[in-house]
Design a protein around this motif. Structure first.
Motif, short mmCIF file in Angstrom:
data_model
loop_
_atom_site.label_atom_id
_atom_site.label_comp_id
_atom_site.label_asym_id
_atom_site.label_seq_id
_atom_site.Cartn_x
_atom_site.Cartn_y
_atom_site.Cartn_z
N GLN A 137 37.59 6.64 80.57
CA GLN A 137 36.64 6.18 81.74
C GLN A 137 36.55 7.16 82.90
N GLU A 138 37.54 7.60 83.18
CA GLU A 138 37.62 8.75 84.23
C GLU A 138 36.94 9.92 83.81
N MET A 139 37.32 10.42 82.57
CA MET A 139 36.53 11.49 82.14
C MET A 139 35.26 11.58 82.03
N GLU A 140 34.47 10.48 81.43
CA GLU A 140 33.20 10.22 81.00
C GLU A 140 32.34 10.10 82.27
N ASP A 141 33.10 9.45 83.40
CA ASP A 141 32.38 9.25 84.66
C ASP A 141 32.25 10.54 85.41
N SER A 142 32.86 11.52 85.21
CA SER A 142 33.14 12.48 86.17
C SER A 142 32.04 13.35 86.23
N ILE A 143 31.20 13.69 85.18
CA ILE A 143 30.16 14.41 85.23
C ILE A 143 29.10 14.29 84.15
N ALA A 144 27.90 14.56 84.16
CA ALA A 144 26.95 14.50 83.20
C ALA A 144 26.17 15.55 83.37
N GLY A 145 25.62 16.15 82.08
CA GLY A 145 24.77 17.29 82.23
C GLY A 145 23.74 17.51 80.93
N ARG A 146 23.42 18.81 80.75
CA ARG A 146 22.50 19.16 79.62
C ARG A 146 23.39 20.07 78.52
N ILE A 147 23.12 19.40 77.20
CA ILE A 147 24.06 19.91 76.04
C ILE A 147 23.15 20.56 75.16
N LEU A 148 23.36 21.84 74.69
CA LEU A 148 22.65 22.37 73.50
C LEU A 148 23.58 22.39 72.30
N VAL A 149 23.14 21.92 71.46
CA VAL A 149 23.79 21.63 70.16
C VAL A 149 23.49 22.63 69.06
N ILE A 150 24.48 23.43 68.55
CA ILE A 150 24.01 24.48 67.57
C ILE A 150 24.76 23.93 66.41
N GLU A 151 23.95 23.49 65.46
CA GLU A 151 24.46 22.90 64.09
C GLU A 151 23.42 22.70 63.06
N ASP A 152 23.64 23.55 61.97
CA ASP A 152 22.71 23.52 60.83
C ASP A 152 22.61 22.28 59.91
N GLU A 153 23.45 21.45 59.87
CA GLU A 153 23.51 20.43 58.98
C GLU A 153 22.66 19.13 59.67
N ALA A 154 21.70 18.68 59.44
CA ALA A 154 20.70 17.84 60.04
C ALA A 154 21.60 16.49 60.27
N ILE A 155 22.26 15.97 59.57
CA ILE A 155 22.91 14.59 59.53
C ILE A 155 24.07 14.61 60.77
N ILE A 156 24.76 16.10 60.90
CA ILE A 156 26.02 16.35 61.83
C ILE A 156 25.17 16.36 63.03
N ALA A 157 23.86 17.22 63.16
CA ALA A 157 23.32 17.26 64.18
C ALA A 157 22.64 16.09 64.97
N MET A 158 22.27 15.20 64.36
CA MET A 158 21.76 14.05 64.69
C MET A 158 23.25 13.19 65.04
N ASP A 159 24.02 13.32 64.58
CA ASP A 159 25.54 12.39 64.93
C ASP A 159 25.88 13.03 66.14
N LEU A 160 25.77 14.28 66.41
CA LEU A 160 26.36 14.90 67.66
C LEU A 160 25.31 14.44 68.81
N GLN A 161 24.09 14.54 68.50
CA GLN A 161 23.13 14.14 69.52
C GLN A 161 23.24 12.67 69.82
N SER A 162 23.66 11.58 68.96
CA SER A 162 23.89 10.21 69.44
C SER A 162 25.06 10.18 70.31
N ILE A 163 26.25 10.88 69.84
CA ILE A 163 27.41 10.64 70.54
C ILE A 163 27.25 11.00 72.04
N VAL A 164 26.61 12.29 72.27
CA VAL A 164 26.63 12.83 73.59
C VAL A 164 25.64 12.13 74.51
N SER A 165 24.56 11.62 73.81
CA SER A 165 23.63 11.05 74.43
C SER A 165 23.88 9.51 75.10
N ASP A 166 24.71 9.02 74.01
CA ASP A 166 25.39 7.61 74.49
C ASP A 166 26.24 8.10 75.74
#
Length: 270
Positions: A137-166
């Motif tokens: 809770q403390e770490m996730e509440d500490s800061i939010a920002g903009r993230i660039l994902v560098i990943e060539d596998e579409a499914i993994i990229a979508m998963d990472l997007q979902s996690i960090v967006s949430d």
């Protein structure tokens, strides 16, 4: 004919686990130099007195337990040597609930069970579970920002997007190659880069990150790789934040929270 099996010596056992201790120490301190200093102190303590290495536990637990004894005895100090963003992050770090980040990193990044963390930190299991909950809770509440994902596998990229967006972060884009990554970073400067090592056109995520950092300066970076030991050799500057494939959601959430919190990781240099 009888075949005898010789147990590996202590140096071999520790050598196998050392890259992961160094990864943990760097994520914990937010600094390659500080993390490696604590890892080296752990090895020195074992060399000076082998009785500190608990042979009744697994080698990995025993090694991390020695580390934590040193870490706690030093007061888990906040470095005053940093400047700029890193200094601000360290000031924030000093205000966190004691032991929470340690428990969270052991649980998520290093994949220890609650009972194992209790043994390493010499705490009750209920207390460890409570610390992990607070830390998340403390770490996730500490800061939010903009993230660039560098990943060539579409499914993994979508998963990472979902996690960090949430988690409340914005995605500036997803790049499949080194050139795409550099272009996206030029269009919108990210606050953090989440990068796979091997990309679609056989280009390197490491090179992509190096190019981005040359333009934008010191940004937090998290590398994702199926072979973390290849980046944790001690032969050159290395990333403070490293996720092993296959990864779990908790690993990504913890690493992103840590990296955003510190707002500083050392780039790789050839």
């Amino acid at each position: 004919m009888t075949t005898t099996t010789t147990a590996p010596d202590l140096a071999t056992v520790i050598g196998h686990e050392l890259p992961y201790l160094r990864r943990y120490a760097r994520a914990l301190t937010g600094s390659q130099n500080s993390g490696d200093t604590y890892a080296a102190a752990t090895l020195e303590a074992i060399l000076e007195d082998r009785s500190v290495f608990d042979t009744s536990a697994s080698p990995r637990i025993a090694l991390f337990k020695v580390f934590h004894t040193i870490w706690v005895s030093s007061g888990a100090p906040v470095s005053g040597e940093e400047s700029g963003l890193a200094a601000a992050a360290q000031a924030h770090l000093s205000k966190l609930t004691p032991n929470t980040r340690e428990a969270l990193l052991l649980y998520t990044i290093e994949d220890f069970a609650i009972s194992e963390i209790a043994a390493i930190m010499q705490l009750d299991e209920d207390e460890v579970e409570h610390l992990v909950k607070i830390a998340r809770q403390e770490m996730e509440d500490s800061i939010a920002g903009r993230i660039l994902v560098i990943e060539d596998e579409a499914i993994i990229a979508m998963d990472l997007q979902s996690i960090v967006s949430d988690m409340g972060h914005a995605i500036t884009g997803v790049a499949r190659t080194r050139d795409d990554a550099v272009k996206l970073a030029q269009q919108e400067k990210p606050d953090l880069v989440l990068a796979d090592i091997q990309l679609a056109d056989n280009s390197s995520g490491i090179d992509a990150v190096r190019d981005i950092l040359e333009t934008h300066g010191n940004l937090p970076v998290i590398f994702i790789t199926a072979f973390p030991e290849r980046l944790l050799t001690g032969e050159r500057p290395e990333p403070a934040f490293l996720i092993s494939k296959p990864y779990g959601e908790e690993q990504v959430r913890s690493a992103v929270s840590q990296a955003m919190f510190f707002s500083s990781t050392g780039p790789l240099h050839g």
